[in-house]
Design a protein around this motif. Structure first.
Motif, short mmCIF file in Angstrom:
data_model
loop_
_atom_site.label_atom_id
_atom_site.label_comp_id
_atom_site.label_asym_id
_atom_site.label_seq_id
_atom_site.Cartn_x
_atom_site.Cartn_y
_atom_site.Cartn_z
N ARG A 87 2.23 7.22 4.06
CA ARG A 87 0.81 7.46 4.27
C ARG A 87 0.56 8.87 4.80
O ARG A 87 -0.43 9.52 4.45
CB ARG A 87 0.25 6.42 5.24
CG ARG A 87 0.12 5.02 4.65
CD ARG A 87 -0.38 4.05 5.71
NE ARG A 87 -0.52 2.69 5.25
CZ ARG A 87 -1.63 2.16 4.71
NH1 ARG A 87 -2.69 2.93 4.55
NH2 ARG A 87 -1.67 0.90 4.34
N THR A 135 -0.63 1.42 13.94
CA THR A 135 0.78 1.03 13.85
C THR A 135 1.47 1.24 15.18
O THR A 135 2.30 0.43 15.61
CB THR A 135 1.51 1.80 12.75
OG1 THR A 135 1.61 3.18 13.09
CG2 THR A 135 0.78 1.69 11.42
N GLN A 181 7.45 -0.21 10.43
CA GLN A 181 6.37 0.70 10.05
C GLN A 181 6.81 2.11 9.68
O GLN A 181 6.01 2.89 9.16
CB GLN A 181 5.36 0.78 11.20
CG GLN A 181 4.66 -0.53 11.49
CD GLN A 181 3.89 -1.06 10.30
OE1 GLN A 181 3.16 -0.34 9.63
NE2 GLN A 181 4.06 -2.34 10.02
N ASN A 241 6.48 3.26 5.93
CA ASN A 241 5.07 3.12 5.56
C ASN A 241 4.25 4.24 6.19
O ASN A 241 3.39 4.85 5.54
CB ASN A 241 4.56 1.76 6.01
CG ASN A 241 5.30 0.62 5.35
OD1 ASN A 241 4.95 0.18 4.27
ND2 ASN A 241 6.34 0.13 6.01
N HIS A 271 -4.93 6.04 10.89
CA HIS A 271 -4.09 4.90 10.51
C HIS A 271 -2.95 4.72 11.49
O HIS A 271 -2.69 3.62 11.98
CB HIS A 271 -3.53 5.09 9.10
CG HIS A 271 -2.43 4.11 8.79
ND1 HIS A 271 -2.68 2.81 8.43
CD2 HIS A 271 -1.07 4.24 8.82
CE1 HIS A 271 -1.53 2.17 8.25
NE2 HIS A 271 -0.55 3.01 8.48
N PRO A 291 0.81 -1.23 0.00
CA PRO A 291 0.00 0.00 0.00
C PRO A 291 0.84 1.28 0.00
O PRO A 291 0.49 2.25 -0.67
CB PRO A 291 -0.83 -0.13 1.29
CG PRO A 291 -0.93 -1.60 1.53
CD PRO A 291 0.40 -2.15 1.09
N ASP A 343 -0.83 -3.20 6.78
CA ASP A 343 -1.88 -2.30 7.30
C ASP A 343 -2.32 -2.80 8.67
O ASP A 343 -3.28 -3.57 8.77
CB ASP A 343 -3.06 -2.23 6.34
CG ASP A 343 -4.10 -1.19 6.79
OD1 ASP A 343 -3.86 -0.52 7.82
OD2 ASP A 343 -5.13 -1.06 6.12
#
Length: 416
Positions: free
Chosen positions: A314, A350, A307, A310, A346, A52, A389
């Protein structure tokens, strides 16, 4: 034309800057180092990125290394207890739905800096202190702080609600190496992770650096334990030798796979530690003048769950969309909080997942799920793909009742 300054030139700051330039904004990036200094410096992270997050780079045309970068096709997670003894019956191994990749940040950010300037962006190459932020913000419609390391991040107050740790939870060391062999027991392109109770974790992940494909060896050592042993190591060769010494005792099969490895370059070592923290996203740097924090500047996770990049990708995507949607309206304090809140929807997952992994032993219900995942491939696949995710974990792993329902469903399917 709206004027935006971004302090920090990593994954988050440059992705946002390039997205804004593509939309016609006047953007200034403040970078502590030139592209040449970044390329010639030491490694900065392990930067594992899942499908993603990679898709967000591709949307902006920033996936410049897809063809050269090794595809990480799956993940293998192996408990090792006692040390030196494999427990294949407890291992979790599964393919990823979309391949992951890791591109050396020295390669990526140096080229993105150049690309930003080629596309009309302005870069100021200098260090910025907290005292200088009012001057930076004064001539801008919006100033974003994307630097999470050092004193600059301290301008954002600590959010105690989401920051359970006061000290580092792991001593960290990573070294980039050529010549590490794959595990013949695993499919090609798998990331290998080993968990040593009360000691720490060890990872081997395929990556791309300036000299080509390589592997990153990452150590996560519990403070005061045998993996907390890097203070006297200052060069990659010594770090690789220390790694082999540890592997000989704790994972001798990995020692054999790393026996012929050599550092990729003179800057291939990074050691240190960090305190995982969530900070308040908005800081007043002068009366009525506010700056917005992003990515590691306000949500800093330990790399044990991979994470960081990522989260950064995002965050950049969320902030870009919010800025574009704002049009000509002011980027006021309320808008800043709203913009961060959209990303936090989000990032909170994480952060919660990473903190849980750090604060071992894992809760009983999580241990039950992982034990079942070692036996049931469909559960192993869901767990492995949750790294892409972690919000999915909320539905079946993080909550005890939902975890038990998940186990009942898996047992029911097997029985049926």
């Amino acid at each position: 034309m709206r004027r935006i300054a971004i302090v920090g030139a990593g994954q988050a700051g440059l992705q946002l800057a390039l997205g804004l330039r593509a939309a016609g904004y006047e953007v200034t990036v403040v970078s502590a180092r030139t592209p040449e200094e970044v390329r010639g410096g030491r490694v900065m992270s392990t930067q594992l990125m899942y499908g993603p997050a990679l898709a967000l780079e591709r949307e902006l045309g920033l996936n410049l290394w897809d063809e050269q970068t090794p595809r990480i096709e799956g993940v293998s997670i192996s408990p090792t207890d006692p040390p030196g003894v494999r427990a294949p019956e407890r291992a979790i191994s599964a393919p990823l739905d979309e391949p992951a990749r890791s591109v050396d940040q020295r390669v990526k950010t140096s080229r993105w800096l150049e690309l930003f300037e080629e596309r009309g962006g302005r870069v100021e190459y200098r260090q910025v202190t907290a005292e200088e932020l009012p001057e930076v913000a004064a001539g801008q419609d919006l100033t974003v702080v994307a630097s999470g390391h050092g004193p600059l991040g301290q301008i954002f107050g600590r959010d105690e609600r989401h920051s359970p740790f006061q000290t580092p939870q792991r001593a960290l060391a990573c070294v980039y190496a050529h010549g590490t062999r794959p595990d013949p027991a695993l499919p090609p392109g798998y990331l290998r992770m080993y968990a040593f109770p009360e000691v720490g974790e060890f990872f081997v992940l395929p990556a791309l650096t300036a000299s080509g494909p390589c592997d990153i060896l990452l150590w996560e050592g519990r403070p005061g334990g045998p993996f907390d042993c890097w203070d006297d190591v200052s060069d990659p060769g010594a770090a690789l030798e220390r790694s082999r010494q540890l592997l000989r005792s704790y994972a001798p099969w990995e020692y054999e796979l790393c026996a012929d490895a050599a550092p990729t370059d003179a800057g291939a070592l990074l050691t240190g530690s960090l305190v995982p923290v969530v900070r308040h996203p908005v800081a007043e740097v002068a009366p009525g003048s506010y700056v917005l924090g992003m990515a590691d500047a306000v949500v800093l996770n330990d790399p044990v769950t991979g994470q960081g990049s990522n989260n950064a990708a995002r965050c950049a995507d969320r902030y870009l969309g919010s800025i574009l949607a704002r049009g000509e309206r002011p980027f006021d304090r309320a808008w800043m909080h709203e913009t961060f809140a959209g990303w936090w929807e989000h990032a909170r997952h994480t952060s919660a997942f990473t903190n849980m992994v750090l604060d071992a032993p894992l809760p009983d219900h999580v241990q039950h799920v992982l034990a079942a995942a070692a036996e049931h491939p469909e559960l192993a696949r869901r767990y492995v793909n949750g790294f892409a995710d972690p919000a999915d974990y909320q539905e079946w792993l993080m909550d005890a009742d939902r975890a038990e329902a998940c186990l009942a469903a898996v047992s029911g399917r097997v029985a049926g």
